[in-house]
Scaffold this motif. Structure first.
Motif, mmCIF file in Angstrom:
data_model
loop_
_atom_site.group_PDB
_atom_site.id
_atom_site.type_symbol
_atom_site.label_atom_id
_atom_site.label_comp_id
_atom_site.label_asym_id
_atom_site.label_seq_id
_atom_site.Cartn_x
_atom_site.Cartn_y
_atom_site.Cartn_z
ATOM 1 N N ASP A 98 56.564 22.473 11.536
ATOM 2 C CA ASP A 98 56.248 23.527 12.493
ATOM 3 C C ASP A 98 55.217 22.951 13.458
ATOM 4 O O ASP A 98 54.150 22.493 13.041
ATOM 5 C CB ASP A 98 55.683 24.753 11.777
ATOM 6 C CG ASP A 98 55.389 25.890 12.733
ATOM 7 O OD1 ASP A 98 56.349 26.496 13.226
ATOM 8 O OD2 ASP A 98 54.200 26.158 12.992
ATOM 9 N N VAL A 99 55.542 22.953 14.756
ATOM 10 C CA VAL A 99 54.697 22.333 15.775
ATOM 11 C C VAL A 99 54.156 23.409 16.709
ATOM 12 O O VAL A 99 54.907 24.265 17.184
ATOM 13 C CB VAL A 99 55.484 21.290 16.600
ATOM 14 C CG1 VAL A 99 54.594 20.654 17.664
ATOM 15 C CG2 VAL A 99 56.073 20.229 15.686
ATOM 16 N N ARG A 100 52.863 23.356 16.975
ATOM 17 C CA ARG A 100 52.249 24.210 17.989
ATOM 18 C C ARG A 100 51.573 23.314 19.019
ATOM 19 O O ARG A 100 50.801 22.424 18.660
ATOM 20 C CB ARG A 100 51.204 25.143 17.374
ATOM 21 C CG ARG A 100 51.774 26.220 16.475
ATOM 22 C CD ARG A 100 50.696 27.206 16.097
ATOM 23 N NE ARG A 100 51.192 28.234 15.195
ATOM 24 C CZ ARG A 100 50.491 29.306 14.841
ATOM 25 N NH1 ARG A 100 49.275 29.475 15.317
ATOM 26 N NH2 ARG A 100 50.997 30.199 14.022
ATOM 27 N N VAL A 101 51.869 23.568 20.282
ATOM 28 C CA VAL A 101 51.228 22.843 21.376
ATOM 29 C C VAL A 101 50.313 23.826 22.089
ATOM 30 O O VAL A 101 50.769 24.847 22.608
ATOM 31 C CB VAL A 101 52.261 22.255 22.348
ATOM 32 C CG1 VAL A 101 51.559 21.425 23.422
ATOM 33 C CG2 VAL A 101 53.276 21.400 21.600
ATOM 34 N N VAL A 102 49.016 23.522 22.105
ATOM 35 C CA VAL A 102 48.011 24.467 22.598
ATOM 36 C C VAL A 102 47.304 23.880 23.810
ATOM 37 O O VAL A 102 46.579 22.885 23.688
ATOM 38 C CB VAL A 102 46.976 24.786 21.497
ATOM 39 C CG1 VAL A 102 45.994 25.847 21.991
ATOM 40 C CG2 VAL A 102 47.670 25.237 20.218
ATOM 41 N N PRO A 103 47.495 24.460 25.015
ATOM 42 C CA PRO A 103 46.762 23.992 26.198
ATOM 43 C C PRO A 103 45.293 24.408 26.120
ATOM 44 O O PRO A 103 44.964 25.487 25.630
ATOM 45 C CB PRO A 103 47.461 24.707 27.362
ATOM 46 C CG PRO A 103 48.712 25.289 26.798
ATOM 47 C CD PRO A 103 48.457 25.513 25.349
ATOM 48 N N THR A 104 44.410 23.544 26.595
ATOM 49 C CA THR A 104 42.990 23.865 26.681
ATOM 50 C C THR A 104 42.517 23.604 28.106
ATOM 51 O O THR A 104 43.306 23.243 28.978
ATOM 52 C CB THR A 104 42.166 23.032 25.681
ATOM 53 O OG1 THR A 104 42.270 21.647 26.025
ATOM 54 C CG2 THR A 104 42.676 23.225 24.262
#
Length: 362
Positions: A98-104
């Motif tokens: 399970d992959v989450r890509v989180v912009p900051t």
């Protein structure tokens, strides 16, 4: 935690080195990408999951050097382009991840990797806990409601108001338990899963939801204004969309002054639908805008125009329903007065389009 965030001084914030140390100690994999897409840090768990152990040069390496996969690269590109988190169910080297890509801020991205086995084990444990708690709470509440009904038939008129108060509070607790169960189910469901999709005519559904609120609205001289053209339909879970609209309209009704309308308008763009709910109340405070979608958060009670108390879970449920459909919800103040809550939803869950230039009617 919100209070701590507001009171913390900049000098107390952790340094970059401390944050990387925390990342290295995390039980899930983390990859840190700079604004140019170069890999700047890989924690030990990510190295283990990707079966990679590389020494990063000072100028970094492209993500493809660490893991060459078109599906992952596309997920990262969408997160960067839309500036919002993305989720991917990814099969890599015989492992379901399970992959989450989180912009900051500043264009940096965090990529979180977690095995589906560990995630599913956590969800299963939480679901068991929620189920056990629900059973323990619902059974005595049901018994107490029956006791209240029995007392109501026996007490004299002088004590009737006490029994009415007891029944009212027990029903409120019963609703709170139901809301908590619903929120827990939504939070433990991956976006797009568990939905019973059908074609939902949103203006028609708004009218159906308002029909249930109309008796309360008529007591205060509040009417609903729907600004919509025919054919505004999306693919969605009708039951959950009903719940989201109910919570939004009920929230607007609580804060609306007597005699002022609640307005719902719609706007559509390529692949997206925006539902805008307006009231003519005092608007949101800065604290409301920061915390209103958190569990159990309630705004200033002095601004509530309705005597009915909410559970503090309604808008948190709306947010989870939006996320489960690949959308989002946000709030702002209307320049002309009042509060605005905007629910953004894809027309078709399976084919999300890049979002650009979508605004509600003024």
């Amino acid at each position: 935690m919100g209070w701590l965030r507001r009171r913390r001084r900049p000098a107390e914030l952790p340094s970059a080195r401390q944050l990387l140390s925390l990342m290295d100690a995390a039980p899930t994999g983390w990859i840190l990408l700079d604004p140019l897409g170069q890999v700047r840090h890989v924690n030990p768990r990510a190295e283990q999951l990707l079966a990679s152990n590389i020494a990063l040069p000072a100028d970094g390496l492209p993500l493809e050097s660490l893991c060459s996969d078109a599906e992952l690269a596309a997920c990262v590109a969408i997160a960067r382009r839309q500036d919002r988190p993305q989720r991917l169910e990814w099969r890599y080297r015989d492992e379901d991840l399970d992959v989450r890509v989180v912009p900051t801020s500043g264009g940096w991205l965090g990529v979180q990797l977690q095995t589906r086995r560990s995630l599913e084990a956590q969800l299963e444990q939480q679901e068991r806990w929620v189920s056990d708690v629900a059973h323990e709470l619902k059974t005595p509440l049901t018994a107490l409601l029956l006791v209240g009904d029995s007392l109501a038939a026996r007490v004299n008129s002088g004590n009737a108001h006490l029994v009415e108060r007891l029944q009212r509070e027990l029903k409120r607790l019963q609703e709170l338990v139901g809301d908590l169960l619903e929120l827990s189910r939504l939070e433990n469901t991956l976006p797009g899963s568990g939905l019973r999709l059908s074609t939902v005519d949103l203006p028609d559904l708004v009218q159906q939801v308002w029909a249930g609120l109309r008796p309360l609205a008529e007591q205060r001289g509040i009417v609903l204004e729907v600004l919509a053209s025919p054919g505004l339909a999306i693919q969605a879970d009708r039951s959950r969309m009903h719940r989201a609209l109910l919570n939004l309209l009920d929230n607007a009704l609580r804060y609306s002054p007597d005699g002022e309308p609640v307005q719902v308008s719609f706007a559509s763009s390529v692949g997206w639908m925006l539902v805008v709910v307006r009231d003519r109340g005092a608007g949101f405070s800065d604290e409301d805008l920061e915390h209103m979608f958190e569990r159990f958060y309630r705004g200033d009670p002095a601004r509530v125009r309705s005597p009915r108390a909410g559970s503090g879970l309604g808008l948190a449920i709306v947010q989870q329903i939006a996320l489960s459909h690949g959308g989002r919800v946000q709030a702002r103040n209307d320049p002309d007065g009042g509060a605005v809550v905007e629910l953004l939803l894809p027309l078709h869950l399976q084919s999300l389009q890049p979002l650009s230039g979508l605004q509600g009617p003024a």
